[in-house]
Every structure is written in structure tokens, then in C-alpha cells.
Scaffold this active site. Structure first.
Site, PDB file in Angstrom:
ATOM      1  N   GLU A  58      29.002  -1.768   2.250  1.00 34.56           N
ATOM      2  CA  GLU A  58      30.398  -2.008   2.621  1.00 34.56           C
ATOM      3  C   GLU A  58      31.044  -0.740   3.178  1.00 34.56           C
ATOM      4  O   GLU A  58      31.807  -0.790   4.146  1.00 34.56           O
ATOM      5  CB  GLU A  58      31.188  -2.507   1.399  1.00 34.56           C
ATOM      6  CG  GLU A  58      30.754  -3.860   0.872  1.00 34.56           C
ATOM      7  CD  GLU A  58      29.518  -3.795  -0.012  1.00 34.56           C
ATOM      8  OE1 GLU A  58      29.028  -4.857  -0.417  1.00 34.56           O
ATOM      9  OE2 GLU A  58      29.043  -2.667  -0.307  1.00 34.56           O
TER      10      GLU A  58
ATOM     11  N   ALA B  38      -6.320  -5.711   1.163  1.00 39.35           N
ATOM     12  CA  ALA B  38      -6.994  -6.320   2.310  1.00 39.35           C
ATOM     13  C   ALA B  38      -8.378  -6.766   1.851  1.00 39.35           C
ATOM     14  O   ALA B  38      -9.052  -6.061   1.098  1.00 39.35           O
ATOM     15  CB  ALA B  38      -7.103  -5.322   3.457  1.00 39.35           C
TER      16      ALA B  38
ATOM     17  N   TRP C 176     -11.246   0.624   7.064  1.00 37.94           N
ATOM     18  CA  TRP C 176     -10.127  -0.236   7.420  1.00 37.94           C
ATOM     19  C   TRP C 176     -10.590  -1.682   7.563  1.00 37.94           C
ATOM     20  O   TRP C 176     -11.485  -1.983   8.345  1.00 37.94           O
ATOM     21  CB  TRP C 176      -9.492   0.223   8.730  1.00 37.94           C
ATOM     22  CG  TRP C 176      -8.692   1.490   8.635  1.00 37.94           C
ATOM     23  CD1 TRP C 176      -8.924   2.661   9.285  1.00 37.94           C
ATOM     24  CD2 TRP C 176      -7.527   1.703   7.843  1.00 37.94           C
ATOM     25  NE1 TRP C 176      -7.987   3.603   8.946  1.00 37.94           N
ATOM     26  CE2 TRP C 176      -7.108   3.040   8.063  1.00 37.94           C
ATOM     27  CE3 TRP C 176      -6.794   0.907   6.958  1.00 37.94           C
ATOM     28  CZ2 TRP C 176      -5.996   3.587   7.439  1.00 37.94           C
ATOM     29  CZ3 TRP C 176      -5.682   1.458   6.332  1.00 37.94           C
ATOM     30  CH2 TRP C 176      -5.297   2.773   6.578  1.00 37.94           C
TER      31      TRP C 176
ATOM     32  N   THR D 272      -7.925   5.078  -6.881  1.00 37.95           N
ATOM     33  CA  THR D 272      -7.491   4.980  -5.484  1.00 37.95           C
ATOM     34  C   THR D 272      -7.174   6.362  -4.926  1.00 37.95           C
ATOM     35  O   THR D 272      -7.518   6.683  -3.779  1.00 37.95           O
ATOM     36  CB  THR D 272      -6.249   4.073  -5.374  1.00 37.95           C
ATOM     37  OG1 THR D 272      -6.594   2.757  -5.788  1.00 37.95           O
ATOM     38  CG2 THR D 272      -5.728   4.029  -3.947  1.00 37.95           C
TER      39      THR D 272
ATOM     40  N   ASP E 294      -9.734   7.182  -2.034  1.00 35.65           N
ATOM     41  CA  ASP E 294      -9.125   6.932  -0.726  1.00 35.65           C
ATOM     42  C   ASP E 294      -8.190   8.048  -0.270  1.00 35.65           C
ATOM     43  O   ASP E 294      -7.892   8.157   0.917  1.00 35.65           O
ATOM     44  CB  ASP E 294      -8.347   5.615  -0.751  1.00 35.65           C
ATOM     45  CG  ASP E 294      -9.239   4.418  -1.049  1.00 35.65           C
ATOM     46  OD1 ASP E 294     -10.464   4.556  -0.905  1.00 35.65           O
ATOM     47  OD2 ASP E 294      -8.698   3.363  -1.425  1.00 35.65           O
TER      48      ASP E 294
ATOM     49  N   LEU F 225       0.540   7.423   0.699  1.00 31.57           N
ATOM     50  CA  LEU F 225       1.550   6.617   0.000  1.00 31.57           C
ATOM     51  C   LEU F 225       2.954   6.901   0.528  1.00 31.57           C
ATOM     52  O   LEU F 225       3.918   7.029  -0.231  1.00 31.57           O
ATOM     53  CB  LEU F 225       1.500   6.861  -1.514  1.00 31.57           C
ATOM     54  CG  LEU F 225       0.177   6.536  -2.213  1.00 31.57           C
ATOM     55  CD1 LEU F 225       0.295   6.800  -3.707  1.00 31.57           C
ATOM     56  CD2 LEU F 225      -0.243   5.100  -1.952  1.00 31.57           C
TER      57      LEU F 225
END
Length: 212
Positions: A18, A129, A145, A171, A175, A179
Site C-alpha cells: 500500500e 527433476a 542437468w 546436496t 552438487d 541456492l
């Protein structure tokens, strides 16, 4: 004058929508109508959103849905009406087929907050994925990928609307993800890693704070 918009981002890193809208509208706000997809929240007694609309001399306010939290519901609507603004709530003061569709859009855009209010747990999205045969990585642990450039861009956009990104320690080790939202101009969420042994590599991209 073209419509003026304000957008509220996660973790309150920007002023209420607003305030953004009335600042952008300037003098054009006097006597104007503003449309809010949700009733402003009066968190911790903060009336900045209501005050901004009143001080801008907005005449009419159309609210998509009332605030989903019971202790906040109706507070801002009453405050605006007490200041002499004409407030209409979709489905209550205004009803039509078009209004029903507008309400659906308001519910959809506020779905995470509504979920939090009704279930008392955060709204979470699982992202991964997978190949057609149900694999997310090779048996050796090596990952390449699988998703497309378009889907990865969609992920960054989704992260930009989130409060936090949560991954496991494996992860980070395997990998080494950034992030981040990759300079997309989106909000940068908190990065959370769940691990039992705290064996995160010191050279991990996780520690790079240049985009945070």
C-alpha cells in the site's frame, strides 16, 4: 493515469504494498479507488498500510479477501471505515460472476498465507527433476542437468517468492549449489541446510554471501 501497483515481498524487506502504491501514485491518489487482493495485516500494532491509504486521501478501497489470521481479520477494514473511507469486500459488499473470479485470484495469490493460517504449518513446495524412468541421479551419485533452462528459470522465480530454501547436507557436498535466485531481481530467501554431522565443505558456494 495508468494503474499503480505495489508488491509485498517475503520477510518484509520492502515497505507494505500500500505504501509503495501511494508513493508511486503521488497526488493522483486523492479521491481514487484502490484494490487490495487481501486486507492489510496489522501485525504488532503496525498501522502503516492503513495510515498510508488515509494520508493519501484514497476515497474507496476494494478488498479481495479478509485477512486469513483470525486475530487480524477485520482490523484494517474497521480502521479504514472509521477514517471515513468507503470499503467494499468482494463477496460481501460486491457480488457478481466477475467478482467470484476475482475472489479466486485473490485466494490463489495468497494461498501460502492462507495455508499457514489454517494448518499452522508453513506452505512448502517440493522441487526436483526426474527422468522418464524415475531417476533423479546416476547410481554413482553423479547428477547432471535433467531439467530445461526454462524450468530452472521457473525455479529461481519460485525461490524469489519464498521465505527460505531448504536442502540436505548431501546436496551441498555433492552438487555444491548456490541456492540463489541468480540476479533475477527477486527477493533472496534464507538458505537452510539440514545435516546431522555438520560436515559441510569450507569451499562450498553456500558460504558466498555476495548475492544475499
Amino acid at each position: 493515469m495508468s494503474p499503480v501497483r505495489g508488491t509485498c515481498t517475503p520477510r518484509a524487506r520492502s515497505p507494505p504494498a500500500e505504501i509503495q502504491a501511494v508513493e508511486a501514485g503521488g497526488g493522483h491518489c486523492r479521491g481514487a479507488t484502490t484494490h487490495l487482493n487481501m486486507e492489510p495485516g496489522d501485525c504488532h500494532g503496525d498501522h502503516t498500510a492503513v495510515s498510508a491509504l488515509v494520508q493519501a486521501a484514497i476515497q474507496r478501497v476494494v478488498v479481495g479477501i479478509r485477512h486469513p489470521f483470525q486475530h487480524l481479520r477485520g482490523n484494517s477494514i474497521r480502521a479504514l471505515r472509521s477514517q471515513g473511507l468507503h470499503v467494499e469486500v468482494l463477496g460481501e459488499d460486491v457480488q457478481s460472476k466477475i467478482v467470484e473470479e476475482a475472489q479466486k485470484s485473490c485466494l490463489l495469490v495468497n494461498l501460502p498465507l492462507i495455508h499457514r493460517a489454517t494448518s499452522r504449518v508453513p506452505f512448502s513446495v517440493l522441487k526436483y527433476a526426474m527422468t522418464l524412468d524415475g531417476k533423479i541421479a546416476a547410481s554413482s551419485g553423479h547428477a547432471a542437468w535433467i531439467s530445461s533452462k526454462m524450468s530452472r528459470h521457473r525455479v529461481f522465480e519460485l525461490w524469489g517468492r519464498s521465505d527460505a530454501i531448504v536442502v540436505g547436507g548431501n546436496t551441498i557436498c555433492r552438487d555444491n549449489p548456490l541456492l540463489t535466485t541468480r540476479h533475477g531481481g527477486w527477493h533472496m530467501p534464507i538458505r537452510i541446510v539440514m545435516t546431522q554431522i555438520l560436515d559441510l565443505p569450507v569451499e562450498a558456494n553456500l558460504w558466498d554471501m555476495s548475492e544475499v
